[in-house]
Design a protein around this motif. Structure first.
Motif, PDB file in Angstrom:
ATOM      1  N   VAL B  74       0.840  -1.204   0.000  1.00  0.00           N
ATOM      2  CA  VAL B  74       0.000   0.000   0.000  1.00  0.00           C
ATOM      3  C   VAL B  74       0.874   1.253   0.000  1.00  0.00           C
ATOM      4  CG1 VAL B  74      -1.688   1.321   1.339  1.00  0.00           C
ATOM      5  CG2 VAL B  74      -1.961  -1.146   1.098  1.00  0.00           C
ATOM      6  N   PHE B  75       1.943   1.230   0.776  1.00  0.00           N
ATOM      7  CA  PHE B  75       2.783   2.429   0.890  1.00  0.00           C
ATOM      8  C   PHE B  75       3.509   2.730  -0.425  1.00  0.00           C
ATOM      9  CE2 PHE B  75       3.302   1.648   5.755  1.00  0.00           C
ATOM     10  CZ  PHE B  75       1.957   1.947   5.924  1.00  0.00           C
ATOM     11  N   ALA B  78       0.483   4.328  -2.601  1.00  0.00           N
ATOM     12  CA  ALA B  78      -0.427   5.383  -2.162  1.00  0.00           C
ATOM     13  C   ALA B  78       0.151   6.793  -2.167  1.00  0.00           C
ATOM     14  CB  ALA B  78      -0.951   5.060  -0.761  1.00  0.00           C
ATOM     15  N   CYS B  79       1.471   6.944  -2.148  1.00  0.00           N
ATOM     16  CA  CYS B  79       2.034   8.292  -1.990  1.00  0.00           C
ATOM     17  C   CYS B  79       1.692   9.179  -3.181  1.00  0.00           C
ATOM     18  CB  CYS B  79       3.550   8.225  -1.828  1.00  0.00           C
ATOM     19  SG  CYS B  79       4.322   9.837  -1.654  1.00  0.00           S
ATOM     20  N   VAL B  80       1.250  10.414  -2.890  1.00  0.00           N
ATOM     21  CA  VAL B  80       0.940  11.361  -3.961  1.00  0.00           C
ATOM     22  C   VAL B  80       1.949  12.516  -4.005  1.00  0.00           C
ATOM     23  CG1 VAL B  80      -1.512  10.822  -3.846  1.00  0.00           C
ATOM     24  CG2 VAL B  80      -0.631  12.762  -2.565  1.00  0.00           C
ATOM     25  N   SER B 155       5.002   9.140   9.832  1.00  0.00           N
ATOM     26  CA  SER B 155       3.722   8.441   9.643  1.00  0.00           C
ATOM     27  C   SER B 155       2.572   9.150  10.346  1.00  0.00           C
ATOM     28  CB  SER B 155       3.822   6.991  10.121  1.00  0.00           C
ATOM     29  OG  SER B 155       3.585   6.883  11.504  1.00  0.00           O
ATOM     30  N   VAL B 156       2.900   9.972  11.339  1.00  0.00           N
ATOM     31  CA  VAL B 156       1.848  10.712  12.042  1.00  0.00           C
ATOM     32  C   VAL B 156       1.204  11.732  11.100  1.00  0.00           C
ATOM     33  CG1 VAL B 156       1.420  12.394  13.890  1.00  0.00           C
ATOM     34  CG2 VAL B 156       2.944  10.446  14.288  1.00  0.00           C
ATOM     35  N   PHE B 157       2.018  12.292  10.206  1.00  0.00           N
ATOM     36  CA  PHE B 157       1.570  13.415   9.380  1.00  0.00           C
ATOM     37  C   PHE B 157       1.134  13.006   7.980  1.00  0.00           C
ATOM     38  CE2 PHE B 157       4.729  14.987  12.445  1.00  0.00           C
ATOM     39  CZ  PHE B 157       3.944  15.897  13.120  1.00  0.00           C
ATOM     40  N   CYS B 158       1.281  11.727   7.651  1.00  0.00           N
ATOM     41  CA  CYS B 158       0.938  11.282   6.295  1.00  0.00           C
ATOM     42  C   CYS B 158      -0.562  11.042   6.195  1.00  0.00           C
ATOM     43  CB  CYS B 158       1.674   9.998   5.930  1.00  0.00           C
ATOM     44  SG  CYS B 158       1.156   9.364   4.311  1.00  0.00           S
ATOM     45  N   PRO B 159      -1.226  11.658   5.192  1.00  0.00           N
ATOM     46  CA  PRO B 159      -2.669  11.451   5.060  1.00  0.00           C
ATOM     47  C   PRO B 159      -3.041   9.993   4.789  1.00  0.00           C
ATOM     48  CG  PRO B 159      -1.798  12.760   3.229  1.00  0.00           C
ATOM     49  CD  PRO B 159      -0.703  12.637   4.228  1.00  0.00           C
ATOM     50  N   TYR B 160      -2.090   9.171   4.367  1.00  0.00           N
ATOM     51  CA  TYR B 160      -2.389   7.749   4.142  1.00  0.00           C
ATOM     52  C   TYR B 160      -1.676   6.873   5.159  1.00  0.00           C
ATOM     53  CZ  TYR B 160      -3.067  10.591   0.176  1.00  0.00           C
ATOM     54  OH  TYR B 160      -3.410  11.656  -0.587  1.00  0.00           O
ATOM     55  N   GLY B 161      -1.098   7.494   6.167  1.00  0.00           N
ATOM     56  CA  GLY B 161      -0.423   6.714   7.201  1.00  0.00           C
ATOM     57  C   GLY B 161       0.813   5.985   6.708  1.00  0.00           C
ATOM     58  N   ILE B 162       1.421   6.465   5.639  1.00  0.00           N
ATOM     59  CA  ILE B 162       2.625   5.798   5.137  1.00  0.00           C
ATOM     60  C   ILE B 162       3.728   5.924   6.183  1.00  0.00           C
ATOM     61  CG2 ILE B 162       4.405   5.792   3.348  1.00  0.00           C
ATOM     62  CD1 ILE B 162       2.279   6.871   1.418  1.00  0.00           C
ATOM     63  N   ASP B 163       4.285   4.782   6.552  1.00  0.00           N
ATOM     64  CA  ASP B 163       5.288   4.749   7.612  1.00  0.00           C
ATOM     65  C   ASP B 163       6.638   4.403   6.985  1.00  0.00           C
ATOM     66  OD1 ASP B 163       6.804   4.410   9.843  1.00  0.00           O
ATOM     67  OD2 ASP B 163       5.717   2.662  10.593  1.00  0.00           O
TER      68      ASP B 163
END
Lengths: 240, 513
Positions: B74-75, B78-80, B155-163
């Motif tokens: 997913v990561f 998902a990144c835009v 990951s706290v600030f990513c709108p998709y929770g990408i860690d």
């Protein structure tokens, strides 16, 4: 031209649906072997649903991260959402009352959408860090979306198109009964761009839309001590 | 510091984001693991002479991981490139190197993902930023994925929770697989496999150390506080990072753990077989390694017949214990398979398994079973550094965020002077110490010093404003890292210490209870 657009939209629709279905299936079948919610995280499924809802509707994490990106991003997405809802009227024969009610909001939401996209695009030029991470396709996506927004708003506010005929065309498509599409350059551009978006969706960063729902850091409840979390491939290791 | 080869970042008047300096940290590389170290872990000894072979193995492993880890899959998709994470990493803030922006670090791997695993990247690599995996790119992976401490702040600030931690783990796992492992982490894992702890302390050495400790505490307090090893039938097995056995200031907290058990009258023991809470298998995300290390604790618990398992002050160790042990070795609850049930029926279900030492101590404090002379800590003005993996990858107590409150509650129960650092640097958004996740090695000192910058900046503010002279933390790596880097910023290295060090200072050991 009518035949061209009919084929284009059947094709675009098929690619969008099959492509997205496959990606969603692919996300769903891939196991998440470990419990990795970003904590503090909700400890119940209801809590997770609320967290996800805040993420999807309010862009909570982005809000914490950067107010400008949040503002423009939220304007764009909410604008797009209203615009999409408004467009439902082209796909149902009898327009229900709530859809009539939403019409003016949907019309003006186009401006919010385009303004948001403009802000996002400006950041790709003006902010050094974002310029650094921007790829050509990032620019093209913004161009595509702004193109859709401007041609669409153009037909609503500047050069009208025969919307009844457009509706008949799309209703016809849904019944495999091809009806003539009105001739209008803005309409042609609008529809080609929309079809392009549909076709590219499953192969692009637009996958963030289904992706967010599958993001383990956001969709897992924080219960590792209470529940044993074991992926099928990990359970196999235990047997050997 | 006369021979310093790099500049220490200057404190900022306003928290401005630094201007980019491309390549500023491109030279940073940890030592490569030797063949012997690699092979002890079951990895290939060294890189193949033939690049194509390395290339093919790397891509094959990448594909395998994409099929095994939803996070990675997913990561990658998902990144835009929205940019929300770009100014959040302590290594970026401290080094200005754009490849230390989380998204750019991920992009080192995502560009390869696109090229080999997506249609767009196969057809139009230039357009979507897809890249062939080359030797140069693999070297960049080695450089920049060893400048990530897997702290999850991005990951706290990513709108998709990408860690990024997940991405870093996958990249390191691929590097390990092709024979490009990191010496520091892999050497340590080898020691755990062979001897049972990160420092390679054998049982007899441990016994000596603990005996010496008992004598020291007796001399200091006049009380016979025991530090038992392999005590069959003890109530509690305490698993703690091995640095606690001898490193300063770690050992002060270990002394504190013993005093808590003594004062509460609860029998406990260390294990010589499972004498390490740390699990460096996390750093390359290798499930098998992590499991093998974790299984030692399972075995020790079964053999000693303990009812409770408590984990000492350590950040990533607590992440693995809290979030992964139930999965890896069955220490937890709610299992329905024979493997886990065997252990779970032995453990006392009235307590969370495993428990953090802070949960354990705070529980006793709430029950009124511990008494303190708070004035004993009056010479200290204390602040608390939230360790990244405790903050963002685990929990303590019964509610989300307990991991922030419980250590603070303990500090406030044992000391009078406590102040917080700036809110944007603590709790959920705490900054990593700069040495976590496999970075705590001498050759990476530049990244470590610069990565500590945001924390040092926040510390400087409370030192100036409140005269803080003690930064408490609950992580062995934080303690070791700060001891080393504090002097670079003009602080005394003794400014850092453990929460149980404070407990140790104030606790009453007599027969008051």
């Amino acid at each position: 031209m009518t035949t061209f657009f009919a084929i284009l939209f059947y094709l675009a629709f098929a690619i969008l649906v099959v492509g997205l279905a496959y990606k969603i299936y692919d996300f769903a079948r891939t196991p998440a072997p470990l419990s990795i919610p970003t904590t503090p995280a909700p400890t119940t499924t209801t809590g997770v649903a609320f967290r996800m809802a805040r993420e999807v509707v309010l862009f909570e994490s982005l809000f914490k991260g950067n107010l400008w990106i949040w503002l423009f991003g939220w304007m764009f997405h909410m604008g797009l959402f209203l615009v999409l809802i408004r467009h439902l009227r082209y796909f149902v024969s009898d327009v229900p009352a709530w859809l009539v009610f939403i019409q003016p909001f949907g019309k003006y939401a186009a401006f919010m959408m385009v303004a948001g996209l403009g802000g996002l695009w400006a950041r790709r030029f003006l902010v050094e860090r974002i310029r650094y991470i921007t790829t050509p396709s990032d620019h093209l996506w913004l161009a595509l979306l702004i193109g859709i927004g401007i041609t669409g708003a153009g037909m609503t506010f500047v050069s009208h198109v025969d919307v009844v005929a457009v509706k008949i065309f799309f209703l016809g498509l849904m019944r495999f009964d091809i009806q003539p599409l009105p001739e209008h350059p803005a309409l042609y551009i609008h529809l080609i761009l929309v079809a392009l978006l549909m076709i590219l969706f499953p192969f692009s960063k637009l996958l963030h839309a289904p992706g967010v729902f599958f993001s383990p850091t956001r969709n897992q409840a924080d219960t590792p001590r209470e529940k044993r979390h074991l992926a099928p491939w990990a359970a196999q290791i235990e047997k050997s | 510091m006369a021979d310093l080869e790099f500049q220490i970042p200057k404190y900022r008047e306003y928290p401005e984001v630094p201007a980019l300096q491309p390549g500023a940290m491109a030279h940073s590389r940890p030592h490569v693991a030797s063949e012997k170290i690699q092979e002890a872990l079951g990895f290939q000894g060294k890189l193949d002479d033939d690049w194509q072979a390395t290339h093919d193995k790397a891509i094959a492993k990448f594909g395998e991981l994409l099929g095994k880890y939803r996070s990675l899959k997913v990561f990658m998709d998902a990144c835009v490139h929205c940019g929300s994470c770009t100014d959040k990493c302590h290594y970026f803030i401290g080094t200005s190197d754009p490849k230390n922006m989380p998204v750019a670090r991920q992009e080192l791997m995502r560009s390869v993902y696109r090229r080999y695993f997506t249609l767009a990247g196969k057809l139009f690599p230039g357009l979507v930023g897809a890249k062939d995996l080359t030797r140069e790119l693999l070297d960049e992976w080695y450089s920049y994925f060893w400048q990530c401490s897997e702290c999850r702040r991005c990951s706290v600030f990513c709108p998709y929770g990408i860690d990024t931690a997940e991405v870093t783990m996958a990249a390191r796992h691929i590097l390990d697989t092709v024979g490009y492992g990191q010496k520091y982490s892999n050497e340590i894992i080898g020691k755990v496999f062979k001897i049972g702890n990160n420092l390679g302390l054998p049982g007899p050495a441990l016994e000596d150390t603990l005996q010496g400790l008992e004598e020291d505490v007796k001399e200091d307090t006049g009380v016979d506080v025991k530090y038992p090893l392999d005590a069959q039938g003890a109530e509690v097995l305490l698993v703690t990072p091995s640095a606690d056995f001898f490193a300063e200031p770690h050992i002060e907290s270990l002394i504190g753990y013993g005093k808590v058990f003594h004062a509460a009258g609860i029998s406990w023991t260390f294990s010589s077989y499972a004498s390490e809470a740390g699990n460096f298998g996390l750093f390359d995300g290798s499930y098998e390694t992590m499991r093998k290390v974790a299984l030692r604790i399972r075995q020790a618990a079964l053999e000693l017949g303990v009812k409770r398992i408590v984990v000492g002050e350590c950040g990533h160790a607590w992440r693995v214990a809290y979030a992964f042990w139930n999965t890896l070795n069955g220490i937890g609850a709610g299992a329905n398979d024979p493997f886990a049930i065997e252990l779970q029926k032995q453990l006392d279900p009235r307590y969370p398994q495993p428990s953090h030492i802070c949960e354990f101590t705070w529980d006793l404090i709430q029950q009124g079973r511990l008494k303190f002379d708070k004035e004993a800590n009056d010479h200290r003005v204390i602040t608390f550094h939230d360790s990244c993996n405790v903050a963002r990858a685990s929990r303590m107590g019964g509610y989300p965020g307990g991991q922030f409150d419980i250590p603070r509650n303990i500090i406030k129960a044992v000391a009078n002077n406590f102040v917080e650092m700036a809110p944007e640097t603590i709790r959920e958004v705490t900054f990593c110490c700069g040495g976590g996740g496999g970075i705590l090695t001498d050759e990476l000192i530049e990244a470590r010093v610069k990565g500590a910058f945001p924390r040092m900046e926040a510390l400087q503010q409370v030192v100036e404003k409140h005269g803080v002279n003690f930064m408490a933390t609950i992580c062995a790596i934080c303690k070791a890292q700060f001891t080393k880097v504090l002097p670079y910023y003009g602080f005394n290295m003794r400014l850092v210490g453990g929460v149980h060090q404070l407990v140790s200072t104030a606790i009453r050991l007599g027969n008051e209870h």
